[in-house]
Design a protein around this motif. Structure first.
Motif, mmCIF file in Angstrom:
data_model
loop_
_atom_site.group_PDB
_atom_site.id
_atom_site.type_symbol
_atom_site.label_atom_id
_atom_site.label_comp_id
_atom_site.label_asym_id
_atom_site.label_seq_id
_atom_site.Cartn_x
_atom_site.Cartn_y
_atom_site.Cartn_z
ATOM 1 N N SER A 414 54.943 -98.340 131.415
ATOM 2 C CA SER A 414 55.002 -96.878 131.547
ATOM 3 C C SER A 414 56.112 -96.367 130.627
ATOM 4 O O SER A 414 56.935 -97.139 130.149
ATOM 5 C CB SER A 414 55.250 -96.475 132.996
ATOM 6 N N GLY A 415 56.088 -95.055 130.406
ATOM 7 C CA GLY A 415 57.020 -94.490 129.438
ATOM 8 C C GLY A 415 56.525 -94.758 128.026
ATOM 9 O O GLY A 415 55.396 -95.257 127.845
ATOM 10 N N GLY A 416 57.330 -94.467 127.038
ATOM 11 C CA GLY A 416 56.851 -94.672 125.677
ATOM 12 C C GLY A 416 57.966 -94.751 124.657
ATOM 13 O O GLY A 416 59.114 -94.391 124.932
ATOM 14 N N ILE A 417 57.563 -95.254 123.461
ATOM 15 C CA ILE A 417 58.512 -95.315 122.345
ATOM 16 C C ILE A 417 58.057 -94.261 121.332
ATOM 17 O O ILE A 417 56.865 -94.200 120.996
ATOM 18 C CB ILE A 417 58.515 -96.727 121.716
ATOM 19 N N PHE A 418 58.974 -93.469 120.880
ATOM 20 C CA PHE A 418 58.619 -92.352 119.991
ATOM 21 C C PHE A 418 59.400 -92.439 118.684
ATOM 22 O O PHE A 418 60.587 -92.796 118.697
ATOM 23 C CB PHE A 418 58.928 -91.014 120.670
ATOM 24 N N ILE A 419 58.680 -92.147 117.592
ATOM 25 C CA ILE A 419 59.374 -92.073 116.307
ATOM 26 C C ILE A 419 59.242 -90.644 115.805
ATOM 27 O O ILE A 419 58.115 -90.156 115.622
ATOM 28 C CB ILE A 419 58.781 -93.090 115.309
ATOM 29 N N ASP A 420 60.360 -89.994 115.651
ATOM 30 C CA ASP A 420 60.375 -88.552 115.318
ATOM 31 C C ASP A 420 59.432 -87.792 116.250
ATOM 32 O O ASP A 420 58.635 -86.946 115.806
ATOM 33 C CB ASP A 420 59.958 -88.326 113.849
ATOM 34 N N GLY A 421 59.454 -88.141 117.493
ATOM 35 C CA GLY A 421 58.653 -87.410 118.496
ATOM 36 C C GLY A 421 57.216 -87.866 118.613
ATOM 37 O O GLY A 421 56.470 -87.412 119.477
ATOM 38 N N VAL A 422 56.775 -88.778 117.735
ATOM 39 C CA VAL A 422 55.379 -89.238 117.795
ATOM 40 C C VAL A 422 55.336 -90.578 118.544
ATOM 41 O O VAL A 422 56.075 -91.518 118.209
ATOM 42 C CB VAL A 422 54.789 -89.443 116.369
ATOM 43 N N ASN A 423 54.456 -90.652 119.548
ATOM 44 C CA ASN A 423 54.344 -91.885 120.331
ATOM 45 C C ASN A 423 53.879 -93.038 119.431
ATOM 46 O O ASN A 423 52.940 -92.873 118.640
ATOM 47 C CB ASN A 423 53.335 -91.669 121.464
ATOM 48 N N LEU A 424 54.509 -94.177 119.579
ATOM 49 C CA LEU A 424 54.165 -95.366 118.767
ATOM 50 C C LEU A 424 52.682 -95.723 118.886
ATOM 51 O O LEU A 424 52.072 -96.235 117.943
ATOM 52 C CB LEU A 424 55.034 -96.537 119.241
ATOM 53 N N ASP A 425 52.109 -95.392 120.036
ATOM 54 C CA ASP A 425 50.677 -95.638 120.265
ATOM 55 C C ASP A 425 49.804 -94.905 119.257
ATOM 56 O O ASP A 425 48.684 -95.313 118.972
ATOM 57 C CB ASP A 425 50.283 -95.112 121.657
ATOM 58 N N GLU A 426 50.316 -93.776 118.777
ATOM 59 C CA GLU A 426 49.498 -92.940 117.876
ATOM 60 C C GLU A 426 49.760 -93.257 116.402
ATOM 61 O O GLU A 426 49.162 -92.670 115.511
ATOM 62 C CB GLU A 426 49.815 -91.453 118.121
ATOM 63 N N ILE A 427 50.689 -94.180 116.149
ATOM 64 C CA ILE A 427 51.024 -94.498 114.754
ATOM 65 C C ILE A 427 50.262 -95.745 114.330
ATOM 66 O O ILE A 427 50.126 -96.695 115.123
ATOM 67 C CB ILE A 427 52.548 -94.726 114.606
ATOM 68 N N ASN A 428 49.768 -95.741 113.112
ATOM 69 C CA ASN A 428 49.053 -96.915 112.594
ATOM 70 C C ASN A 428 49.979 -98.137 112.644
ATOM 71 O O ASN A 428 51.000 -98.183 111.952
ATOM 72 C CB ASN A 428 48.619 -96.630 111.160
ATOM 73 N N PRO A 429 49.621 -99.128 113.473
ATOM 74 C CA PRO A 429 50.539 -100.250 113.691
ATOM 75 C C PRO A 429 50.805 -101.074 112.441
ATOM 76 O O PRO A 429 51.918 -101.555 112.250
ATOM 77 C CB PRO A 429 49.837 -101.099 114.745
ATOM 78 N N VAL A 430 49.772 -101.231 111.583
ATOM 79 C CA VAL A 430 49.985 -102.025 110.361
ATOM 80 C C VAL A 430 51.055 -101.354 109.512
ATOM 81 O O VAL A 430 51.986 -101.994 109.011
ATOM 82 C CB VAL A 430 48.664 -102.169 109.570
ATOM 83 N N ASP A 431 50.923 -100.043 109.404
ATOM 84 C CA ASP A 431 51.875 -99.260 108.636
ATOM 85 C C ASP A 431 53.275 -99.385 109.247
ATOM 86 O O ASP A 431 54.261 -99.655 108.551
ATOM 87 C CB ASP A 431 51.392 -97.800 108.657
ATOM 88 N N TYR A 432 53.326 -99.243 110.564
ATOM 89 C CA TYR A 432 54.625 -99.323 111.269
ATOM 90 C C TYR A 432 55.268 -100.702 111.052
ATOM 91 O O TYR A 432 56.453 -100.797 110.705
ATOM 92 C CB TYR A 432 54.398 -99.048 112.755
ATOM 93 N N LEU A 433 54.450 -101.763 111.235
ATOM 94 C CA LEU A 433 55.008 -103.125 111.134
ATOM 95 C C LEU A 433 55.466 -103.452 109.706
ATOM 96 O O LEU A 433 56.331 -104.287 109.510
ATOM 97 C CB LEU A 433 54.011 -104.163 111.640
ATOM 98 N N HIS A 434 54.843 -102.783 108.722
ATOM 99 C CA HIS A 434 55.316 -102.970 107.344
ATOM 100 C C HIS A 434 56.741 -102.463 107.174
ATOM 101 O O HIS A 434 57.479 -102.929 106.310
ATOM 102 C CB HIS A 434 54.413 -102.212 106.362
#
Ligand SMILES: Nc1ncnc2c1ncn2[C@@H]1O[C@H](COP(=O)(O)OP(=O)(O)OP(=O)(O)O)[C@@H](O)[C@H]1O
Length: 596
Positions: A414-434
């Motif tokens: 529960s809860g979430g991780i946010f990058i500049d207010g955007v939930n990590l769930d909504e960010i392209n993971p391949v891009d993020y992991l790069h």
């Protein structure tokens, strides 16, 4: 579901993508089977015309009346036809064998790829929850056994068609004799199915479990060899391994003995029928058996060819049964539902990674799948861009779990991780992991040069590799190695010390110039001097990088912009080193604990 319907379902699934080539194979098999039977049937006119037997139906007479001019002797025509058919069969055999081998290798090849694809796209939790030996067996042993099953299946089709056409010939030659033989055959098959197939299947299941157990013990033995040596527990592992091998030996013996029972009984039945047939023929004709020699001879020849076909088909079937548990395992791996990380990751709807401001953990809680209570409870913290933060706490407080969530190995419950207010769930993971460089406690190196171990598939120059190695304090020891950057690291990096392996892992990540550098006990195997050098590099890098350090040694994190203190999964304190030392809370306790 029965063994046979199970196999058909699985084979249908595996052969599905290869319908065309399979159809060509089947046409070849049918043609070949027909010609084989035609060849045997030529023996009949050869014997009858040869012996000038009168008043017997002459097989192929109509065919001869149609194609042969009256001047040609049917005996010599039959002999010629036999020769021509034999030549055609030889050619066709080549085609059938080749297309059979082709079907087999295509299916096998696709099986290898499909299983690997299904395994590699599993979420990390799947790997974390499995024994290494089991994972190895699914991708290796089970795939190999399934390929053998595929080969058996291809052969089974061939022998079944041949048996079918031979049976047609026998029916044509003598309805009643064939019915008699068939009754015997069905009776025999019934006994075989009842007594042997279920036993083979049961034993094969045990065999697979034993194979897996042996492979797990061996795997554990190899990976734990150092502990085994220093604890002097070799005898225990020898006993463990021997017990696994003993179990395997017993089940192997059972399975192979059962499979071979077929061959012995088939031979016995075949020759008993020929002997009995001869006795019956002699008795019923009162010794005047010459007119029936053609019929008898062709029938027995047909039977003689039929029985091996049945026998091989049975053998194929029994091997198929033997490999069925492995096939089922592979089939289940291929068909079961799971969260495909690729599908999750390649979601085009997802946003690109964009990091200009801060990373936030908001009320993050996490429970491991098999965990009874929350490992992380309601964690909220912030990491500003280009800052250097530290997460500290006693052993088991949840530091690595927090890193695992940041590295997308698990998702918060529960809860979430946010990058500049955007939930990590909504960010392209391949891009993020790069953009994330994660260096954990376990360092993976493989059998290749140091250069390739640092490069790890990245498109970069040698200079960049050297620069990264220098920042990771690895350059000097690399240059002192026999072939410098071209030195081959032994299997699993056994030629390197723990600290050297860690430095190579650090260089590998630094080379990738991540935006966020996540160090989870990344310097734990290093001596103070080396750690100091790497921390100086991190200091330089942190000017253009966000650095998250998880460390036991509190001296490593003293100059972090912000230190978060975890205790039993909860965030209990945060502040700069000076702040935390002033309040004399949890951090102070940890610090004093390390000092004394
Ligand atoms: N895969 C897992 N499945 C179930 N529980 C786990 C798993 N990994 C860790 N845990 C549990 O979660 C808790 C926190 O573990 P974690 O590794 O995050 O602690 P840590 O603070 O990094 O410890 P350390 O400093 O010893 O590395 C521990 O109680 C541990 O037993």
């Amino acid at each position: 579901m029965s063994v046979i319907t199970d196999s058909i379902k699985i084979m249908g699934y595996l052969f599905g993508p290869f319908k065309k080539i399979l159809a060509i194979y089947l046409v070849g098999v049918i043609l070949l089977s027909f010609l084989e039977v035609f060849r045997i049937s030529l023996v009949y006119p050869i014997i009858n015309y040869g012996l000038s037997v009168e008043n017997q139906p002459r097989l192929l007479d109509m065919f001869y009346d149609f194609i042969l001019p009256p001047s040609v002797n049917p005996f010599i025509a039959s002999a010629f036809l036999l020769l021509i058919t034999t030549v055609i069969i030889a050619g066709l055999y080549g085609i059938v064998m080749y297309s059979g081998a082709y079907v087999f290798s295509e299916v096998r090849d696709s099986l290898d790829k499909r299983v690997f694809e299904r395994i590699r796209t599993r979420p990390y939790s799947y790997f974390a929850g499995k024994k290494q030996g089991d994972l190895l067996y699914v991708g290796q042993g089970a795939v190999t056994e399934s390929s053998l099953a595929i080969n058996e299946c291809v052969e089974l089709v061939r022998y079944s068609f041949m048996a079918f056409f031979y049976l047609l010939l026998l029916f044509y030659l003598s309805l009643w004799l064939t019915i008699g033989v068939m009754i015997l055959g069905v009776f025999y098959a019934f006994i075989i199915k009842k007594s042997l197939f279920s036993r083979i299947y049961r034993n094969s299941n045990v065999l697979n479990v034993s194979l897996m157990e042996k492979s797990v013990v061996y795997q554990e033995f190899v990976s734990g060899i150092k502990t085994i040596f220093i604890t002097g527990s070799m005898d225990y592992w020898v006993r463990k391994y021997e017990s696994a091998v003993k179990k395997l030996k017993k089940t192997y013996t059972n399975v192979y003995a059962l499979v071979n029972v077929f061959l012995i009984t088939n031979d016995f039945i075949m020759f008993s029928i020929i002997a009995l047939g001869g006795i019956i023929l002699y008795t019923f004709t009162g010794g005047d058996f010459l007119p029936y020699i053609g019929l008898f001879g062709t029938f027995m020849l047909g039977l003689y060819r039929l029985v091996p076909c049945l026998s091989y088909a049975q053998k194929n079937l029994s091997f198929l049964v033997q490999y069925l548990p492995a096939l089922e395992l592979v089939y289940n791996t291929l068909t079961e539902d799971y969260d495909d990380v690729n599908k999750l990751r390649n979601d085009s709807e997802k946003k690109e990674f964009n990091f200009n401001n801060k990373i936030e953990l908001k009320n993050v809680s996490f429970v491991y799948k098999d965990g009874k209570k929350e490992t992380l409870h309601n964690i909220s913290l912030e990491i500003n861009k280009n800052s250097k933060i530290a997460i500290v706490g006693s052993s088991g407080s949840g530091k690595t779990t927090t890193a695992n969530l940041l590295a997308l190995l698990y998702k918060p419950s529960s809860g979430g991780i946010f990058i500049d207010g955007v939930n990590l769930d909504e960010i392209n993971p391949v891009d993020y992991l790069h953009h994330l460089g994660y260096i954990g406690q376990e360092t993976f190196v493989y059998h290749d040069t140091i250069r390739e171990n640092i490069r790890f598939g990245l498109d970069c120059t040698d200079d960049e590799i050297i620069e990264a190695a220098k920042l990771a304090d690895a350059h000097d020891f690399i240059m002192a190695s026999s072939d410098g950057y071209d030195t081959i690291i032994g299997d699993q990096g056994l030629k390197l010390s723990g600290g050297q392996r860690q430095r190579i892992a650090i260089a590998r990540i630094i080379l990738r110039k991540p935006d966020i550098l996540l160090l989870d006990e990344a310097t734990s195997s290093l001596d103070n001097i080396s750690e100091q050098k790497i921390m100086e590099s991190v200091e330089i890098l942190s000017q253009n990088m966000t650095v998250i350090i998880i460390a036991h040694r509190l001296s490593t994190v003293q100059n972090a912009d912000m230190i978060y203190v975890l205790k039993k999964g909860k965030l209990v304190e945060n502040g700069s080193y000076d702040d935390l030392m002033r309040v004399k809370g949890e951090y102070w306790d940890l610090y004093m604990g390390q000092k004394n």
